[in-house]
Scaffold this active site. Structure first.
Site, PDB file in Angstrom:
ATOM      1  N   LYS A  20      -7.453 -28.640  21.312  1.00 25.62           N
ATOM      2  CA  LYS A  20      -6.452 -27.758  21.632  1.00 25.62           C
ATOM      3  C   LYS A  20      -7.091 -26.111  21.727  1.00 25.62           C
ATOM      4  CE  LYS A  20      -3.209 -25.503  19.246  1.00 25.62           C
ATOM      5  NZ  LYS A  20      -3.067 -24.205  19.475  1.00 25.62           N
ATOM      6  N   ASN A  21      -7.678 -25.769  20.625  1.00 27.81           N
ATOM      7  CA  ASN A  21      -8.302 -24.605  20.680  1.00 27.81           C
ATOM      8  C   ASN A  21      -9.214 -24.359  21.586  1.00 27.81           C
ATOM      9  OD1 ASN A  21      -6.175 -23.661  18.970  1.00 27.81           O
ATOM     10  ND2 ASN A  21      -7.428 -24.137  16.875  1.00 27.81           N
ATOM     11  N   CYS A 114       3.529 -19.792  17.013  1.00 25.66           N
ATOM     12  CA  CYS A 114       3.791 -20.087  15.806  1.00 25.66           C
ATOM     13  C   CYS A 114       4.223 -19.028  15.183  1.00 25.66           C
ATOM     14  CB  CYS A 114       3.205 -21.042  15.072  1.00 25.66           C
ATOM     15  SG  CYS A 114       2.830 -22.688  15.737  1.00 25.66           S
ATOM     16  N   ARG A 119       0.291 -11.265  13.727  1.00 24.00           N
ATOM     17  CA  ARG A 119      -0.829 -11.693  14.939  1.00 24.00           C
ATOM     18  C   ARG A 119      -1.055 -10.503  15.740  1.00 24.00           C
ATOM     19  NH1 ARG A 119      -1.210 -17.744  15.837  1.00 24.00           N
ATOM     20  NH2 ARG A 119       0.927 -17.520  16.736  1.00 24.00           N
ATOM     21  N   ASP A 302      -5.755 -23.389   9.738  1.00 22.40           N
ATOM     22  CA  ASP A 302      -4.971 -24.416  10.518  1.00 22.40           C
ATOM     23  C   ASP A 302      -4.801 -25.569   9.518  1.00 22.40           C
ATOM     24  OD1 ASP A 302      -4.483 -22.710  12.491  1.00 22.40           O
ATOM     25  OD2 ASP A 302      -5.800 -23.800  13.882  1.00 22.40           O
ATOM     26  N   ARG A 397       2.937 -29.403  20.093  1.00 22.94           N
ATOM     27  CA  ARG A 397       2.079 -28.490  20.918  1.00 22.94           C
ATOM     28  C   ARG A 397       0.894 -28.545  20.783  1.00 22.94           C
ATOM     29  NH1 ARG A 397       2.201 -23.274  18.355  1.00 22.94           N
ATOM     30  NH2 ARG A 397       0.945 -22.940  20.015  1.00 22.94           N
TER      31      ARG A 397
END
Length: 442
Positions: A20-21, A114, A119, A302, A397
Site C-alpha cells: 500500500k505505502n 486514520c 500529522r 505501523d 484500506r
C-alpha cells in the site's frame, strides 16, 4: 464486521500482497508522464481505489485488470482534488507535488486518514515553497501555483515520508538540481526513486538521507512491479507468534524487515529469511520483549499495535516506546476489553501478558484505525471464544483480504457482514465511478 474463532495454531503459506505505502506514491508519479504507466502486483485495497478515483477525476484513464493497473495521464482536465477524497486518505496529499510539476497549480484540502495523532503537513509546504511554489492556505484549502519549479536545497528536520515523496515528485521535473538532506529512507521512498529513474529521472543517493535530484525536461512511461507489503507480512508474523504454529510468507523482501525480524526473534519466534520470503515457527508463549518505534530502519510504527497484541499474550512485562504518532495507543482500550493488561504512561506502554489462563477472551471490539484493526484480528486469533470486530472499513484500506489470507493458514475467521466489504473488485470500482460522477455533476 469480522468474526474470529480463536486459539487455533496457524500453519501454511501465504502470498503477501503488493505494498500500500509503495503503490500510492507510484500512482501519483504516473501523473508526471504524458502517457501510460503500468504497475503490476497492485493490491486491490480501498486506498488504491480511492487514488484511482482521484486520478480519474483530474482526467486520467485508469484500468485495473486483476492486479495490473494502467494509468493514462495523457490529458489532465483539472488540478483540483475534491474534499471527499482528501478526507478519505492521507496519502492524497502527495498529489500536491505531482500536480505542481505537471500543471503548475493544485487545489487540495487538508488530508484525512486514520485518527492516530497529529500529522501536520508543514514540511510538505515548506519543501514545495523552497522549490518555488506560491502556497495559500485558507479555510482548510491549500492552493499552490508556480510559473516554474526550480532546484533548491531542502532540509528536513524530521525524515517525513510524505514530505520526502512530495519533494521528489516536484523536483524531478524542476529546473536545475535539488539536494534533499534529512530525507526519509523507507523502502517505499526507494521504490519511488527507482520508478522515477526508470521513467527517465536522475535521482542519486537512493537509500540514504541525502538525495540529489537533477531535474529533467520530461519523463517517459514505464512498467514496474509493486513490491510486497512489509507491514502486511509483519502483521502475519505477529499472528503466528500470538497463536503458535508455522508459516511461510512469500513475495516480500526480508532485508526491509530487519528491525521487525529482530524484535520478533527476541520474544521466541524462529524466523528464517530467503531472498523474497520468510518462514516463522513459534511454540508456547512468547517471551516479554521491547520495541521502540521510529523512522526506517527502526521498528515501524505501523506494526506497533500488532506487536502489542503479541505482548498481551507473552510471559512477563513488555514495553513499547511510541516515537511517531501519539494516538497509536488507542487500540489498547479495545485490547483491554479482551482482558489485556496494559498501562500507558505518555509515550510508553507497559504490557503484562495474561497467559493461557485466563488469557485473552473473545469480545465485541472496534477498529479505530487500519493497523489497530489488524491488531484486533490478531488478538481474536489468540483469544478463547468469539471476537467480533467492527470498523473493518479501516482494515480494508490496507489489507486486500485479511480473512482469506488467515483462513488459508487455518484461522477460524470470516467476514461476518453488516459492514459491506469495500474492496470486492468490480463492485468497488463501480462505487468509485459513481462518486466521481456525483462530483462532476456539481
Amino acid at each position: 464486521m469480522i468474526v474470529v474463532q480463536g486459539t487455533r495454531p496457524l500453519s501454511g503459506t501465504v502470498k503477501i500482497q503488493g505494498s500500500k505505502n509503495a503503490v500510492l506514491p507510484m500512482m501519483a508519479a504516473a501523473l508526471l508522464h504524458e502517457g501510460t504507466t503500468v504497475f503490476t502486483n497492485v493490491p486491490r485495497i480501498q486506498d488504491v481505489f480511492c487514488m484511482m478515483g482521484i486520478l480519474r477525476f483530474i482526467g486520467c484513464v485508469c484500468r485495473l485488470d486483476g492486479h495490473v493497473l494502467s494509468v493514462d495521464a495523457s490529458r489532465i482536465l483539472r488540478a483540483e482534488i475534491p474534499e471527499e477524497y482528501m478526507k478519505a486518505m492521507r496519502s492524497s496529499i502527495m498529489m500536491l507535488g505531482a500536480l505542481l510539476a505537471r500543471q503548475g497549480e493544485a487545489l487540495t484540502r487538508y488530508p484525512g486518514g486514520c485518527l492516530i495523532g497529529s500529522r501536520p503537513i508543514d514540511l510538505h509546504i515548506k519543501a514545495l515553497k523552497t522549490l518555488g511554489a506560491e502556497i495559500t492556505e485558507e479555510a482548510g484549502n491549500i492552493y499552490a501555483r508556480t510559473e516554474r519549479l526550480r532546484g533548491a536545497e531542502i532540509h528536513f528536520p524530521y525524515p517525513s515520508v510524505g514530505a520526502t515523496e512530495n519533494a521528489l515528485l516536484a523536483a524531478v521535473l524542476a529546473d536545475g538540481t535539488t539536494r534533499i538532506t534529512g530525507a526519509a529512507k523507507e523502502p517505499e521512498i526507494q521504490e519511488l526513486c527507482l520508478l522515477l529513474n526508470q521513467m527517465g529521472g536522475r535521482i542519486f543517493g537512493i537509500g540514504t538521507d541525502r538525495l540529489t535530484v537533477e531535474g529533467v525536461k520530461r519523463l517517459s512511461g514505464a512498467v514496474r512491479k509493486v513490491p510486497g507489503d512489509r507491514i502486511v507480512a509483519g502483521t502475519y508474523l505477529a499472528a503466528v507468534l500470538a497463536c503458535g504454529g508455522d508459516a511461510r510468507l512469500e513475495g516480500v523482501n526480508p532485508d526491509h524487515m530487519e528491525a521487525v525480524v529482530s524484535a520478533f526473534e527476541s520474544c521466541g519466534g524462529r524466523i528464517e529469511t530467503g531472498i523474497d520470503d520468510l518462514e516463522i515457527s513459534a511454540s508456547g508463549r512468547p517471551e516479554a520483549f521491547e520495541i521502540i518505534t521510529g523512522p526506517y530502519p527502526d521498528f515501524p510504527t505501523d506494526l506497533q499495535s500488532p506487536a502489542m497484541t503479541v505482548m498481551a499474550t507473552a510471559r512477563g512485562e513488555s514495553r513499547i516506546v511510541e516515537n511517531v504518532f501519539e494516538n497509536r495507543y488507542r487500540t489498547a482500550a479495545e485490547l483491554e476489553k479482551m482482558g489485556a493488561n496494559i498501562r500507558i504512561c505518555g509515550k510508553e506502554a507497559f504490557i503484562r501478558g495474561v497467559g493461557p489462563t485466563p488469557g485473552l477472551l473473545g469480545a465485541h471490539v472496534t477498529a479505530w484505525d487500519l493497523r489497530g484493526g489488524a491488531a484486533l484480528v490478531t488478538a481474536g486469533l489468540a483469544a478463547r471464544g468469539t471476537t467480533a470486530i467492527d470498523g473493518c472499513c479501516h482494515i480494508h484500506r490496507g489489507y486486500e483480504d485479511i480473512c482469506l489470507d488467515l483462513a488459508g493458514l487455518g484461522a477460524g475467521i470470516q467476514d461476518g457482514g453488516g459492514e459491506k466489504r469495500m474492496v470486492s473488485g468490480a463492485g468497488l470500482q463501480d462505487q468509485q465511478e459513481g462518486f466521481r460522477k456525483r462530483v462532476d455533476d456539481r
